[in-house]
Design a protein around this motif. Structure first.
Motif: not given
Lengths: 210, 358
Positions: A128-143, A165-175
């Protein structure tokens, strides 16, 4: 009711335990239910002493953590979803496989219609390093469970090497994840020693070999 | 090196295998290595040429490995102790056919079905044969999630280089723990495999992969040739970590999770003025005999820390040639020796050697 679901190893159990304690400290009657049917090792039941000392009720399989490796659910789990007088925190197993366990409770959750289902994501996890992958896992769980997420928990971390810094660096992906899914950011979590003011602090269990 | 990610040891093995060009995986789920199989199940079908197959048993999985290895493709199987026992016949055939393959054992307590907690009690099985016949595996023992990844890559390279199966011998703790890891850059291996069964295109004599030699003279010759390669491995591929050994008066020998606990124990003992060091075998076959032998010139005794009833201790004794006392500090059945236990056993050794002078 608050449900924590997400990718395997995203931090659901630690967050569920800390969140249950957080609610309890605000004066709520809280039950935490360990509904993990995937992982026989790291479970919310590990924190039973801490939770019960503060008055959180813990529902888990009697043999959770006993090395009996069975994908079973505690019989008292129905009491959790049907009892409307207490706030329940549900720790669900990882990925779609873990979320299958939730399916049987979904009719009750929908009937009560007073739940939040939170997607825990750590963008430093390899699948789940990319937003795309994170969404895929998310949809699998919902299904798998038949319930839709209502919010995002950004738990991006690198274990002992996590920095602010690492946590804050993830804000963009979370957004971006919020934008793509139309879901609100419920909270950002970080280990208590490094957490900034806007973050939900986590106290983690220490292991003897660290 | 790429940006670090947070991984379970089992996942790190799987991802490192994929990055080493292993596109074929056959296995059967068993705790505590199941995440490895699950990761392969998720990733391999999405990769071009990737084949993931959950076999009906460990026996069929290892024979599928045998088949793919014959074609020269990189291939892996993984399991935990009881499942690895089932694979032994196939491993012997793969060794007897001089094929490269990688086998992962994320050990749990035994014997029998045992339990699901970590163990190192398959040491004999991994280092002394396991299956029938004269053969060795190259056996690598990771002590961190980073090494789970790095040694997986190395296992593929060594297996190719020496045409023999290599084993990653981890334990349940290594498989389950999560740590930051910098994944190895993708590399497919450069070893030519003219022996591979890939179809002759009617242009060459066909290759034969086989472990059956009915003429004893010929079978003996294959054994001698194979052992010449083993000799080269023993000469070139021994790996170990030497930790605070320069001034050490006592030496702990430990690998995997036991080495991590031992390091913490050593830190505490050194605060008390006790000069203890660690030799951590990274290859347990070939065993770091020379390092232990040289340590025996300097130290007054050895402590073998193990998650077993005492298996590696035999290799320690053989290596130091019975010149110094070697004592065992162990837990079994899924338990892990603690810092306090290691300190107590080491201090007992010190007082028995120095007659309570300390």
């Amino acid at each position: 009711m608050t449900l924590f679901c997400g990718h395997y190893g995203s931090g659901k159990t630690n967050i569920a335990v800390n969140y249950a304690l957080h609610l309890r400290r605000q004066g709520l009657e809280v039950t935490i239910a360990d509904l993990d049917i995937v992982n026989p090792y790291f479970r919310s039941k590990d924190s039973t002493d801490v939770l019960e000392a503060e008055g959180v009720r813990v529902i888990a399989l009697p043999f959770a953590n006993s090395s009996v490796d069975l994908p079973a659910l505690p019989s008292a789990a129905y009491a959790v979803v049907q009892d409307r007088t207490r706030h329940a925190v549900l720790d669900i197993g990882g990925d779609d496989r873990g979320a299958y366990a939730l399916g049987r409770f979904v009719p009750y959750l929908l009937e009560e219609n007073d739940y939040e289902m939170l997607y825990v994501v750590n963008f430093q996890r390899p699948l789940t390093t990319t937003v795309f992958d994170a969404v895929e896992v998310m949809r699998e769980i919902e299904i798998a469970c038949g319930l839709a997420f209502t919010g995002i928990v950004n738990n991006t971390n690198l274990g002992a090497e996590t920095t602010l810094d690492l946590v804050k660096g993830s804000y963009r992906k979370a957004e971006e994840l919020c934008k793509v899914t139309g879901l609100p950011l419920f909270m950002v979590t970080a280990e208590s020693s490094i957490a900034a003011e806007e973050m939900f602090p986590l106290r983690l269990q220490k292991r003897p070999f660290e | 090196m790429t940006e670090k990610v947070l991984m379970k040891g089992n996942e790190a093995i799987a991802e490192a295998a994929l990055r080493s060009g292993c596109l074929h995986y056959f296995g059967y789920p068993i705790t505590p290595q199941t995440e490895l199989t699950a990761y392969m199940a998720k990733r391999l079908p999405k990769m071009e040429g990737g084949v993931f197959l959950q076999a009906e048993s460990e026996i069929s999985a290892i024979n599928m490995v045998y088949g793919v290895a014959s074609t020269g493709k990189r291939v892996m199987t993984s399991s935990s102790s009881p499942g690895v026992s089932l694979k032994q016949e196939g491993i012997s055939y793969i060794a007897g056919s001089d094929l490269p393959a990688v086998i992962v054992n994320v050990q749990r307590g035994g014997p029998g079905l045992g339990g699901i907690q970590p163990s190192q009690s398959d040491y004999f099985q991994a280092t002394k044969g396991g299956g029938h016949g004269d053969y060795h595996l190259i056996v690598l023992t990771p002590s961190s999630v980073q090494e789970m990844a790095d040694l997986t890559s190395l296992a593929f390279d060594l297996a190719d280089k020496y045409r023999c199966p290599a084993m990653l011998l981890a334990d349940g703790t290594m498989g389950q723990m999560m740590e930051p890891v910098a994944l190895p850059e993708p590399h497919m291996g450069t070893v030519e495999k003219p022996w591979a069964v890939t179809g002759t295109q009617m242009k060459r004599k066909h290759n034969v992969v086989n472990s059956l030699y009915l003429q004893p003279e010929v079978l003996e010759k294959t054994n001698f040739e194979r052992f010449e390669r083993y000799r080269q491995i023993e000469e070139n591929e021994v790996r170990y970590e030497s930790y605070l050994m320069d001034d050490a008066e006592y030496c702990i020998v430990a690998f995997g999770i036991a080495a991590r606990v031992a390091k913490n124990a050593i830190t505490m003992m050194r605060k008390d003025g006790l000069k203890v060091g660690l030799i951590r075998p990274i290859t347990v076959w070939p065993f770091p005999k020379k390092a232990i032998r040289e340590a025996a010139d300097k130290v007054k005794g050895f402590v073998s820390v193990e998650l077993s009833m005492g298996q590696m201790i035999e290799d320690v004794r053989l290596a130091e040639e019975c010149r110094r006392p070697v004592v065992l500090c162990n837990r079994a059945g899924g338990m892990i020796p603690g810092v306090d236990q290691i300190i107590a056993v080491t201090k007992d050794l010190v007082s028995s050697v120095e007659g309570g002078a300390r």
